[in-house]
Design an enzyme around this catalytic site. Structure first.
Site, PDB file in Angstrom:
ATOM      1  CG  ASP A  38      -8.934  -1.313  -1.915  1.00  0.00           C
ATOM      2  OD1 ASP A  38      -8.862  -1.767  -2.380  1.00  0.00           O
ATOM      3  OD2 ASP A  38     -10.157  -0.252  -1.668  1.00  0.00           O
ATOM      4  CE  LYS A  58      -3.630   0.283  -4.580  1.00  0.00           C
ATOM      5  NZ  LYS A  58      -3.845   1.225  -4.642  1.00  0.00           N
ATOM      6  CG  MET A 172      -6.384   9.979   1.502  1.00  0.00           C
ATOM      7  SD  MET A 172      -6.302   9.665  -0.687  1.00  0.00           S
ATOM      8  CE  MET A 172      -7.289  10.540  -0.749  1.00  0.00           C
TER       9      MET A 172
END
Ligand code: SAH
Length: 491
Positions: A38, A58, A172
């Protein structure tokens, strides 16, 4: 590997520090034919691997590979008979979509195995000095995501979370911190509940912003906290005061940094090495040997001077026959390590102390920096001695990029350790050149400012900087000890 089917390992990479991967994870990385990783990965982990390395990360708003494409790629590589490591931040099964990848592999009939990792949900608070549970404070912790994909799943009941008790950890959680903290307060959690954000836990630039449930969102934007960060809410946050490690800025010249960094670590600090000065050896007078012969005491005021002079064997031989004075224990140690006996160390490790200790010597030779304090020379002359002041090295502004980094992120520093007037001058000058003097001054204002001795403190005051501490012993170690004690008292 050959054979009809390979295998996929879903490996947790840990929160960032490459040493926080498991032994099994590291072994599999070395053995793998393919590694898919990642975005938030420490590149260090990928060094010297034989595997083909594919970044499927991403970047926000710029999807490189969709989850379906990642699943397909895993299946394809495994079907080629390869050993595949799917490296994921923290633990693969905590908000990492690792479960989805595992299901896709199962469906395709590909053998797979999960290798759990150190999750940021626990590690980031831990490294900031916040245990997620603590006897007598919190017996449970709940981990949630602060950023749900709307419509995808049942919405989190933040009001219920507010009534749950224990510690709340939000991953998050940066972009929606305002909404989420409001919902917790609406649900009945006191705005006074301690809260903290830990940004980039375990990375060198890890940062912890503390506050309360009521003001943490505002503080997050004030300090510009960005993802990845963990929000932690609950009384355990108060432990940070006692368990958090403090950052100390070390501004000494390169030649003294390694030793200083080690010492600072031993005293429990996170050292931030940022040389603000650089030293250059000067050409010595051609009659240096005569000058030594003539002196009845040779005086060193730093280990730097010792290293430069004693690198010349002919001078070392002459000095060994002389009476030798050192300003303090570190300089004395540098001398004795090179086989030179030290006859004089003042009670007070300063120019003033030296003047006192050198009474009785008629011809004194000073081997020191070109920027040495006038106090020593004036003191000796006025006590009736002859003093020969030979500049051995020059102190200049350092061009080390770490100094710029320090100034830019000065607000992260808890303790500034100034070991000489020139470390003060060149730090301030550099901040001015960068147009960041105000920023630095603010940081100095909220940090603990330590000066090695009174002359350094004097220079700080001339610059309008408040001095919090001067150690009893004017040594770097004395500074560390005093700073540690002061921090303990304050917390
Ligand atoms: N599986 C990961 C979490 C993935 S979700 C784990 O177990 O850690 C991504 C979120 O994890 C980020 O938004 C942030 O909240 C958190 N995170 C990941 N690494 C972090 C770090 N080094 N410091 C703080 N938070 C981190």
């Amino acid at each position: 590997m050959s054979g009809d089917s390979g295998k996929v390992y879903l490996v947790g990479a840990g929160p960032g520090d490459p040493e926080l991967i498991t032994l099994k994870g590291m072994r599999l990385l070395r053995e793998a034919d393919v590694v898919l990783h990642d975005r938030l990965l420490n590149e260090e982990l990928l060094r010297d691997l034989k595997a083909e390395i594919i970044d499927v990360g991403k970047a926000p708003g710029r999807h490189r590979l969709s989850q379906e494409e990642i699943n397909e790629l895993l299946i394809k590589k495994a079907r080629e008979g390869r050993i595949v490591v799917r490296l994921k931040g923290g633990d693969p099964y905590l908000f990492g979509r690792g479960g989805e990848e595992a299901l896709a592999l199962r469906k395709a009939g590909i053998p797979f195995e999960v290798v759990p990792g150190v999750t940021s949900a626990i590690a980031a608070p831990a490294l900031a000095g916040i245990p997620v549970t603590h006897r007598g404070i919190s017996t449970a912790f709940t981990v949630v995501t602060g950023h749900e994909e709307s419509g995808k799943e049942k919405e989190l009941d933040w009001h219920a979370l507010a009534r749950l008790g224990g510690t709340l950890v939000v991953l998050m959680g940066v972009s929606r911190i305002q909404e989420n903290t409001s919902m917790l307060m609406d649900g009945g959690l006191s705005p006074q509940t301690p809260a903290a954000l830990i940004e980039r836990g375990s990375w060198p630039d890890q940062r912890c912003v503390r506050g309360t449930l009521g003001n943490i969102a505002e503080r997050a934007s004030l300090f510009g906290v960005r993802s990845p960060a963990v929000l932690i809410v609950g009384d355990v946050v108060n432990l940070e005061r006692h368990l958090g490690r403090r950052r100390i800025a070390i501004l000494r010249a390169e030649s003294q940094l390694d030793e200083s960094v080690r010492l600072a670590e031993r005293y429990g600090f996170i050292p931030v090495a940022a040389p603000s000065i650089s030293l250059t050896a000067l050409e010595l007078p051609t009659d240096m040997e005569d000058r030594i012969e003539r002196a009845d005491c040779v005086v060193f005021t730093s280990s730097n001077g010792v290293a430069i002079i004693l690198s010349r064997p002919e001078l070392m031989d002459l000095i060994r026959k002389k009476r030798v004075a050192a300003i303090g224990p570190r300089t004395a140690q540098a001398l004795s390590e090179r086989g030179v006996n030290v006859d004089v160390i003042p009670d007070e490790y300063s120019s003033r102390g030296l003047v006192e200790a050198l009474r009785g010597f008629k011809r004194v030779l000073l081997l020191r920096s070109a920027q040495g304090s006038p106090e020593l020379l004036d003191g000796l002359l006025s006590s009736g001695a002859e003093a020969d002041d030979v500049p051995v090295y020059d102190i200049k502004e350092s061009e080390d990029s770490r100094l710029d980094d320090l100034i830019r992120r000065a607000e992260l520093i808890d303790v500034f350790a100034f070991t000489s007037g020139s470390t003060v001058r060149y730090l301030m000058r550099r901040a001015e050149e960068l147009g960041m003097e105000d920023h630095l001054r603010k940081a100095l204002d909220s940090a603990l400012v330590v000066a090695i001795g009174p002359p350094t403190a004097e220079v700080l005051r001339e610059f309008g900087v408040r001095v919090d501490l001067i150690p009893e012993r004017y040594t770097f170690e004395g500074m560390l000890e005093a700073a540690r004690t002061e921090i303990e008292v304050r917390s």
